[in-house]
Scaffold this motif. Sequence first.
Motif, mmCIF file in Angstrom:
data_model
loop_
_atom_site.group_PDB
_atom_site.id
_atom_site.type_symbol
_atom_site.label_atom_id
_atom_site.label_comp_id
_atom_site.label_asym_id
_atom_site.label_seq_id
_atom_site.Cartn_x
_atom_site.Cartn_y
_atom_site.Cartn_z
ATOM 1 N N TYR A 84 40.189 59.019 8.358
ATOM 2 C CA TYR A 84 38.974 59.440 9.048
ATOM 3 C C TYR A 84 38.007 60.002 8.014
ATOM 4 O O TYR A 84 38.362 60.890 7.257
ATOM 5 C CB TYR A 84 39.306 60.506 10.098
ATOM 6 C CG TYR A 84 40.247 60.003 11.165
ATOM 7 C CD1 TYR A 84 39.749 59.351 12.291
ATOM 8 C CD2 TYR A 84 41.619 60.156 11.032
ATOM 9 C CE1 TYR A 84 40.603 58.875 13.265
ATOM 10 C CE2 TYR A 84 42.483 59.676 12.000
ATOM 11 C CZ TYR A 84 41.968 59.039 13.121
ATOM 12 O OH TYR A 84 42.820 58.558 14.074
ATOM 13 N N LYS A 96 37.687 69.346 12.427
ATOM 14 C CA LYS A 96 37.229 69.357 13.814
ATOM 15 C C LYS A 96 37.115 70.806 14.286
ATOM 16 O O LYS A 96 38.023 71.599 14.041
ATOM 17 C CB LYS A 96 38.294 68.651 14.649
ATOM 18 C CG LYS A 96 37.769 67.770 15.739
ATOM 19 C CD LYS A 96 38.953 67.064 16.370
ATOM 20 C CE LYS A 96 38.504 66.197 17.518
ATOM 21 N NZ LYS A 96 39.604 65.490 18.113
ATOM 22 N N LYS A 141 33.195 68.929 17.625
ATOM 23 C CA LYS A 141 32.673 67.878 16.735
ATOM 24 C C LYS A 141 33.338 67.987 15.373
ATOM 25 O O LYS A 141 34.134 68.879 15.135
ATOM 26 C CB LYS A 141 31.148 68.040 16.600
ATOM 27 C CG LYS A 141 30.411 67.658 17.867
ATOM 28 C CD LYS A 141 28.927 67.754 17.706
ATOM 29 C CE LYS A 141 28.258 67.501 19.056
ATOM 30 N NZ LYS A 141 26.807 67.677 18.983
ATOM 31 N N TYR A 142 32.965 67.070 14.504
ATOM 32 C CA TYR A 142 33.511 67.093 13.144
ATOM 33 C C TYR A 142 32.473 67.653 12.192
ATOM 34 O O TYR A 142 31.275 67.485 12.405
ATOM 35 C CB TYR A 142 33.859 65.674 12.692
ATOM 36 C CG TYR A 142 35.008 65.058 13.424
ATOM 37 C CD1 TYR A 142 36.303 65.148 12.911
ATOM 38 C CD2 TYR A 142 34.815 64.393 14.618
ATOM 39 C CE1 TYR A 142 37.368 64.574 13.578
ATOM 40 C CE2 TYR A 142 35.877 63.814 15.299
ATOM 41 C CZ TYR A 142 37.153 63.908 14.771
ATOM 42 O OH TYR A 142 38.199 63.337 15.437
ATOM 43 N N GLU A 152 29.925 63.368 15.757
ATOM 44 C CA GLU A 152 30.862 63.276 16.870
ATOM 45 C C GLU A 152 32.043 62.361 16.591
ATOM 46 O O GLU A 152 33.158 62.671 16.956
ATOM 47 C CB GLU A 152 30.137 62.804 18.127
ATOM 48 C CG GLU A 152 29.596 63.985 18.909
ATOM 49 C CD GLU A 152 28.640 63.592 19.993
ATOM 50 O OE1 GLU A 152 29.027 62.793 20.843
ATOM 51 O OE2 GLU A 152 27.495 64.088 19.968
ATOM 52 N N GLU A 153 31.763 61.238 15.956
ATOM 53 C CA GLU A 153 32.830 60.279 15.687
ATOM 54 C C GLU A 153 32.949 60.017 14.191
ATOM 55 O O GLU A 153 31.978 59.630 13.553
ATOM 56 C CB GLU A 153 32.552 58.948 16.409
ATOM 57 C CG GLU A 153 32.665 59.013 17.917
ATOM 58 C CD GLU A 153 34.060 59.391 18.427
ATOM 59 O OE1 GLU A 153 35.064 59.068 17.771
ATOM 60 O OE2 GLU A 153 34.133 60.037 19.487
ATOM 61 N N VAL A 156 36.313 55.301 10.739
ATOM 62 C CA VAL A 156 37.742 55.021 10.635
ATOM 63 C C VAL A 156 37.953 53.883 9.644
ATOM 64 O O VAL A 156 37.277 52.854 9.715
ATOM 65 C CB VAL A 156 38.325 54.642 12.017
ATOM 66 C CG1 VAL A 156 39.792 54.261 11.896
ATOM 67 C CG2 VAL A 156 38.168 55.799 12.997
ATOM 68 N N ASP A 169 37.263 47.566 9.533
ATOM 69 C CA ASP A 169 37.475 48.477 10.659
ATOM 70 C C ASP A 169 38.121 47.757 11.848
ATOM 71 O O ASP A 169 38.481 48.384 12.837
ATOM 72 C CB ASP A 169 36.183 49.203 11.064
ATOM 73 C CG ASP A 169 35.020 48.250 11.224
ATOM 74 O OD1 ASP A 169 35.250 47.024 11.161
ATOM 75 O OD2 ASP A 169 33.883 48.721 11.412
#
Length: 183
Positions: A84, A96, A141-142, A152-153, A156, A169
Amino acid sequence: MYNKTRDYRKMKEGSKILDYNRITMIDIDGVLFFDPPLDAMLKMSPGKVASELEKLVLKDKYHKEESERIYCDDCLSTDIKKEYLCPRCQSLRIYKDVIILHMCGFRGTRKAFQYIDHMRCPHCKKPLHREDDDYIVEGVKYKCVDCTNIFEEPLVKYKCRSCRRVLGDDPKKIKVVKYIRKL
Ligand SMILES: [Zn+2]
Ligand SMILES: [Zn+2]
Ligand SMILES: [Zn+2]
């Protein structure tokens, strides 16, 4: 008469498969492999073995277990690491937490607002009073340690542990189907 012969042949093929209590089918990009190698042993095409096995599942002769694993299409290893990353600087150092926005415009993790025995803004030093009044809880959130980006995301990425290649991905998946004979 013709149909009778065909049915008999079908039944025979099915019953030959039934001699095996545990069959594993591996599907790599549509190419099927069997363990034990039923296709070679019974002189049937891999597709035929697969469809016969499906019929036997429907007839309640086998229990079926399906699983999917990501694999490296370079070295065929299934030892893949999921990473991540920060979408801005691609750093792996992200964490997070609950994100709080203070009325002065400062935005940070809840941890950054914790001050000895109360909550205060690390930027303007004012204590926090009431949620939705002088501060807003934005939710989990991150946050990136390296570039302070809040997102937020995370990004990956998949990395092969054996050849170190970074996979896309949407990496390729190997499908493993286990057929277990019901007694
Ligand atoms: Zn503030
Ligand atoms: Zn970053
Ligand atoms: Zn690899």
